[in-house]
Design an enzyme around this catalytic site. Structure first.
Site, mmCIF file in Angstrom:
data_model
loop_
_atom_site.group_PDB
_atom_site.id
_atom_site.type_symbol
_atom_site.label_atom_id
_atom_site.label_comp_id
_atom_site.label_asym_id
_atom_site.label_seq_id
_atom_site.Cartn_x
_atom_site.Cartn_y
_atom_site.Cartn_z
ATOM 1 N N ASN A 36 0.863 -1.184 0.000
ATOM 2 C CA ASN A 36 0.000 0.000 0.000
ATOM 3 C C ASN A 36 0.900 1.234 0.000
ATOM 4 O OD1 ASN A 36 -1.840 2.013 0.447
ATOM 5 N ND2 ASN A 36 -2.461 1.317 2.503
ATOM 6 N N TRP A 37 1.029 1.833 -1.177
ATOM 7 C CA TRP A 37 1.966 2.957 -1.311
ATOM 8 C C TRP A 37 1.389 4.251 -0.743
ATOM 9 C CZ3 TRP A 37 3.890 1.986 -7.063
ATOM 10 C CH2 TRP A 37 4.556 0.756 -7.106
ATOM 11 N N LYS A 38 0.109 4.252 -0.393
ATOM 12 C CA LYS A 38 -0.553 5.431 0.178
ATOM 13 C C LYS A 38 -0.300 6.652 -0.710
ATOM 14 C CE LYS A 38 -0.360 3.211 4.637
ATOM 15 N NZ LYS A 38 -0.212 3.309 6.079
ATOM 16 N N HIS A 124 -9.719 1.206 4.693
ATOM 17 C CA HIS A 124 -8.442 1.385 5.398
ATOM 18 C C HIS A 124 -8.663 2.337 6.578
ATOM 19 C CE1 HIS A 124 -4.359 2.551 6.327
ATOM 20 N NE2 HIS A 124 -3.978 1.449 5.700
ATOM 21 N N SER A 242 3.004 -1.993 10.426
ATOM 22 C CA SER A 242 4.456 -2.037 10.661
ATOM 23 C C SER A 242 5.067 -3.408 10.364
ATOM 24 C CB SER A 242 4.785 -1.566 12.089
ATOM 25 O OG SER A 242 4.396 -0.210 12.261
ATOM 26 N N GLY A 263 2.683 -1.054 4.356
ATOM 27 C CA GLY A 263 2.775 0.349 3.963
ATOM 28 C C GLY A 263 4.222 0.754 3.768
ATOM 29 N N GLY A 264 4.810 1.322 4.809
ATOM 30 C CA GLY A 264 6.157 1.895 4.719
ATOM 31 C C GLY A 264 7.180 0.975 4.068
#
Ligand code: PGA
Length: 283
Positions: A36-38, A124, A242, A263-264
């Protein structure tokens, strides 16, 4: 951390250290890893990152196969699609609850499908909590996703306050019931549920494998009550919050955890590759 990628000490591959799963037996459900590159990256970086991602087994149903899906920002879906390696799938980060029409700024599920998406994130926590999306709205979004032929990846998860007051499982249960309201088991065959505790998202504070596994059992219990035992055993339940290259193996060694929503760490090619490799060891 006890996490390691050494096969000799990895509980996923070494039966001697594995107390939760049968030795050398692949898990039944195909692993699913989403990146998920947001709201990150611009075109040049998006292309470089997309080109770096590979799906084990080329994304087919063979041994070691993993469903790998990237969720770029909307403006880059069409940029990413032609540079993806075989088997890597495209997904949208959200879709409208409406089919089409005068809804400025929204993106329809059929548009996502048209541009090459296979799946879409629904609910989300950054939308539930940041934008006030309700379970009733999410139920309509799931309907749009299903109508367009997209796999809905429904996100659920409690806040820190809800966990600390002992309400985590109640919250997960109620989000599932609300978001899935009105949808029959037969329509939901492709559903993926992402358990993402809000306190773990983007914080570096990961749920322990025990806590995540327990929450995933709650998800399956609710699905069993809503639908059937068979359905609850077939749906993939993935963990997000995370997940990184160091903790992925330990999380994904648990039978309950069918993959990750990342994500990150999905913005760093080598970290995302390590997470996909950990998922591949499940199959
Ligand atoms: P994170 O995000 O991996 O940066 O915690 C996960 C998510 O929000 O899906």
């Amino acid at each position: 951390s006890t996490t390691t990628t050494n096969p000799a000490t990895n509980p996923a591959t070494n039966p001697a250290t594995n107390t939760s799963t049968p030795a050398a037996e692949p898990f039944r459900r195909r692993p699913f890893v989403g990146g998920n590159w947001k709201m990150n990256l611009l075109a040049a970086e998006v292309v470089a990152l997309a080109q770096s991602i590979a799906a084990p087994g080329g994304g087919d149903g063979g041994a070691g196969g993993v469903d790998v899906v990237v969720f770029p920002p909307f403006p880059y879906l069409a940029t990413v699609r032609p540079v993806l390696k075989p088997g890597v799938q495209l997904g949208g980060q959200d879709c409208s609850a409406e089919k089409q029409g005068a809804f400025t700024g929204q993106v329809g599920a059929a548009m996502l499908r048209d541009v090459g998406c296979a799946s879409v994130l629904i609910g989300h926590s950054e939308r539930r909590h940041g934008l006030g999306e309700t379970d009733a709205l999410l139920s309509r979004k799931i309907g749009q996703a299903l109508d367009a032929g997209l796999v809905p990846v429904l996100c659920v998860g409690e806040t820190l306050a809800e966990r600390e007051s002992g309400r985590a499982h109640e919250v997960i249960d109620s989000q599932l019931r609300g978001s899935l309201a009105g949808h029959a088991e037969s329509a939901l065959a492709t559903l993926v549920v992402a358990y993402e505790p809000v306190w773990a998202i983007g914080t570096g504070r990961t749920a322990t494998p025990d806590d995540a596994a327990e929450a995933h059992r709650t998800v399956r219990r609710t699905l069993k009550e809503l639908y059937s035992a068979r359905f609850s055993e077939q749906v993939r339940v993935i963990y997000g919050g995370s997940v990184n290259a160091r903790n992925a193996a330990e999380l994904l060694a648990r039978e309950e955890i069918d993959g990750g929503l990342v994500g990150g760490a999905s913005l760093v090619a080598s970290d995302f590759a390590a997470i996909i490799a950990a998922a591949s060891r499940r199959s």
